[in-house]
Design a protein around this motif. Structure first.
Motif, PDB file in Angstrom:
ATOM      1  N   ALA A  66       0.826  -1.212   0.000  1.00 56.59           N
ATOM      2  CA  ALA A  66       0.000   0.000   0.000  1.00 56.59           C
ATOM      3  C   ALA A  66       0.859   1.260   0.000  1.00 56.59           C
ATOM      4  O   ALA A  66       0.442   2.303  -0.518  1.00 56.59           O
ATOM      5  N   TRP A  67       2.042   1.178   0.569  1.00 61.71           N
ATOM      6  CA  TRP A  67       2.935   2.338   0.620  1.00 61.71           C
ATOM      7  C   TRP A  67       3.596   2.651  -0.720  1.00 61.71           C
ATOM      8  O   TRP A  67       4.006   3.788  -0.961  1.00 61.71           O
ATOM      9  N   GLU A  68       3.722   1.653  -1.578  1.00 63.07           N
ATOM     10  CA  GLU A  68       4.556   1.832  -2.772  1.00 63.07           C
ATOM     11  C   GLU A  68       4.181   3.061  -3.605  1.00 63.07           C
ATOM     12  O   GLU A  68       5.069   3.832  -3.998  1.00 63.07           O
ATOM     13  N   PRO A  69       2.903   3.324  -3.890  1.00 62.96           N
ATOM     14  CA  PRO A  69       2.594   4.528  -4.675  1.00 62.96           C
ATOM     15  C   PRO A  69       2.839   5.840  -3.923  1.00 62.96           C
ATOM     16  O   PRO A  69       2.819   6.907  -4.541  1.00 62.96           O
ATOM     17  N   LEU A  70       3.028   5.770  -2.610  1.00 61.36           N
ATOM     18  CA  LEU A  70       3.234   6.994  -1.828  1.00 61.36           C
ATOM     19  C   LEU A  70       4.692   7.433  -1.802  1.00 61.36           C
ATOM     20  O   LEU A  70       4.993   8.532  -1.338  1.00 61.36           O
ATOM     21  N   GLN A 319      -4.962   1.265 -10.274  1.00 64.92           N
ATOM     22  CA  GLN A 319      -5.504   1.437 -11.619  1.00 64.92           C
ATOM     23  C   GLN A 319      -6.646   2.445 -11.668  1.00 64.92           C
ATOM     24  O   GLN A 319      -6.833   3.129 -12.679  1.00 64.92           O
ATOM     25  N   PHE A 320      -7.406   2.575 -10.589  1.00 70.76           N
ATOM     26  CA  PHE A 320      -8.532   3.504 -10.558  1.00 70.76           C
ATOM     27  C   PHE A 320      -8.170   4.841  -9.914  1.00 70.76           C
ATOM     28  O   PHE A 320      -9.052   5.630  -9.585  1.00 70.76           O
ATOM     29  N   ASP A 321      -6.874   5.071  -9.723  1.00 72.71           N
ATOM     30  CA  ASP A 321      -6.350   6.366  -9.253  1.00 72.71           C
ATOM     31  C   ASP A 321      -6.888   6.777  -7.887  1.00 72.71           C
ATOM     32  O   ASP A 321      -7.089   7.957  -7.618  1.00 72.71           O
ATOM     33  N   TRP A 322      -7.101   5.810  -7.020  1.00 71.71           N
ATOM     34  CA  TRP A 322      -7.542   6.157  -5.668  1.00 71.71           C
ATOM     35  C   TRP A 322      -6.474   6.940  -4.916  1.00 71.71           C
ATOM     36  O   TRP A 322      -6.786   7.730  -4.026  1.00 71.71           O
TER      37      TRP A 322
END
Length: 388
Positions: A66-70, A319-322
Motif C-alpha cells: 500500500a505504501w509503494e505509490p506513496l 488502476q482507478f487512481d484512488w
C-alpha cells in the motif's frame, strides 16, 4: 513444536515420522493439536508465537504494497518503505523455512505441497491475469511461467520446500545458500521465468529457517527488546539518508547487479549486507512478537488468504487512481492508508475468507492422488487403539 529430546523414550521410525509431520501440520492449522509422543494420547496446542508472527508479517506485507505509490511524494515514506522491505519478507520466509523442517518428500507431504502451494498458484495466476485484463490491459499476456505481482512467493516456496531434503544433509547449508544468492545477483542471464532471481536471492532466509530450533526463538528476548527500539530508530535514520543514494530494487531482489547499472561484485556485497541487516531487524521483530495467545493469534492460520487476495484491492487502488484523491496527499492521509491496509489484511485473514476460499487454497483433491498407504495404516492403528 518441541525441543530436541523432549520424548521420554525413542519412538519407532514410522511413528517418529508421523509425530514430526503432525507437528508441522499443527503449526499451520488452527484447530489441530500435536501429539506429544509420550504414548498417552495427550495433546499440546500449536505454539501461538508462530501464528502471531505470521499474522504480523503478512500485515506488514500488505502495508508495504500500500505504501509503494506513496514513495514518490515523500522522502519519509520512502525511508519507511526501505526499512520495512529490509526485513518483512525475510522474516516471513524464515518462518516458512522453520515450519518446513520435517519435510522429507514423503507422499503425504508431496500431496500437501501440490494442493497447498502449486494448485493455489495455478488458480490465482489465471485469476490475476483475467483480473488485470479487465482493469488494465486487455492484451496482457497469459503465462504460468511469469508470476503476477505477489504470486512469486508460491513458486519460491514450492522450489524451496522440494529442495529441503538437500539442505538437511549438506554440511554447510547456509553458506552454500548465501553463495547461490550472491552468484544469482551477478547473473543477468537468469531471466524472469518463474521469478528465479527472487527465488535464489531469498533462498538463504528459507535455509536459515530450516536450521533454527525452538530454543533459538527464546534467546535473550528481554535484551533484544531493549535493543530493538534504538536499532529501529537508527534504521529509519539510515534509510532516510539512503533514499536518494540507493536503488530500491535491491530490496526486491528482482535484478542482477549489472541490470541496476553497477559492477557484478556490488551484487555480492549487497547480498551479504542486506542479509546481515535483515537478520538484525528480524531478530528485533521476533523479540517483540507476543508468545501468548492474543486476539489475532487465530488469524495466523489465514495468512495464505491475506497474501493471495490483497493484491486485488491494491491493484484496483492503483488502476482507478484512488491514490490521487486529495486526502491521501498528506501525512495524515498516509497514516490512514497504512491503517486501511492493516485492516484489509486482518479481514482477509479471518475464518470467513478461509472458509470461502478453502476449495482453492486448501483443496483435498482425493481424486488426483493414490491413497497413502502409510496414512491408511496409521489410521487403522488409531481406530484399533480407540476401540480398546
Amino acid at each position: 513444536m518441541f525441543p530436541a529430546g523432549y520424548e521420554r523414550a525413542p519412538l519407532p521410525p514410522a511413528r517418529l515420522q508421523k509425530t514430526e509431520e503432525a507437528a508441522e501440520e499443527a503449526s499451520r492449522t488452527p484447530d489441530r493439536t500435536t501429539a506429544q509422543g509420550t504414548g498417552k494420547g495427550r495433546a499440546k496446542p500449536r505454539d501461538p508465537f508462530f501464528d502471531n508472527a505470521k499474522y504480523l508479517t503478512i500485515v506488514l506485507v500488505g502495508i508495504g504494497h500500500a505504501w509503494e505509490p506513496l514513495r514518490s511524494d515523500s522522502r519519509a515514506a520512502e525511508a519507511l518503505y526501505f526499512a520495512l522491505y529490509t526485513f518483512h519478507m525475510p522474516a516471513f520466509i524464515i518462518i516458512s523455512g522453520y515450519l518446513s523442517r520435517s519435510f522429507e518428500a514423503r507422499p503425504g507431504q508431496i500431496k500437501r505441497l501440490v494442493t497447498g502451494v502449486a494448485v493455489p498458484y495455478l488458480v490465482f495466476e489465471i485469476a490475476y491475469t483475467l483480473f488485470m485484463r479487465q482493469i488494465d490491459n486487455p492484451d496482457r499476456p497469459f503465462s504460468l511461467l511469469s508470476p503476477g505481482y505477489a504470486l512469486w512467493f508460491l513458486v519460491a516456496l514450492f522450489v524451496w520446500r522440494l529442495t529441503t531434503p538437500i539442505w538437511k544433509v549438506l554440511r554447510w547449508p547456509l553458506p552454500t545458500a548465501l553463495a547461490i544468492a550472491a552468484l544469482a545477483s551477478t547473473g543477468p542471464g537468469i531471466g524472469s521465468e518463474l521469478n528465479l532471481q527472487r527465488v535464489l536471492q531469498f533462498l538463504p532466509f528459507f535455509v536459515l529457517g530450516l536450521q533454527l530450533r525452538p530454543e533459538h526463538f527464546q534467546l535473550h528476548r528481554r535484551a533484544l527488546r531493549a535493543v530493538a527500539v534504538p536499532v529501529a530508530l537508527l534504521t529509519l535514520l539510515f534509510s532516510y539518508w539512503a533514499v536518494p543514494r540507493m536503488n530500491k530494487q535491491w530490496f526486491l531482489r528482482n535484478n542482477a547487479a549489472q541490470e541496476l547499472g553497477v559492477p557484478w561484485w556490488v551484487g555480492v556485497v549487497m547480498t551479504l549486507a542486506l542479509f546481515g541487516c535483515a537478520l538484525v531487524l528480524t531478530a528485533c521483530f521476533f523479540a517483540w512478537v507476543p508468545r501468548r495467545a492474543t486476539w489475532f493469534t487465530s488469524l495466523g492460520a489465514g495468512t495464505i488468504c491475506g497474501y493471495l487476495l490483497h493484491v486485488y484491492p491494491i491493484q484496483m487502488a492503483r488502476q482507478f487512481d484512488w491514490y490521487d484523491m486529495a486526502w491521501v496527499d498528506s501525512p495524515l492521509g498516509r497514516v490512514m492508508v497504512t491503517v486501511l491496509a492493516a485492516v484489509m489484511m486482518t479481514v482477509l485473514c479471518t475464518a470467513l475468507f478461509r472458509w470461502a476460499f478453502r476449495s482453492v487454497t486448501e483443496p483435498e483433491m482425493k481424486w488426483a492422488f493414490r491413497p497413502d498407504r502409510a496414512d491408511a495404516v496409521d489410521g487403522a492403528r488409531r481406530r484399533v487403539g480407540s476401540a480398546r
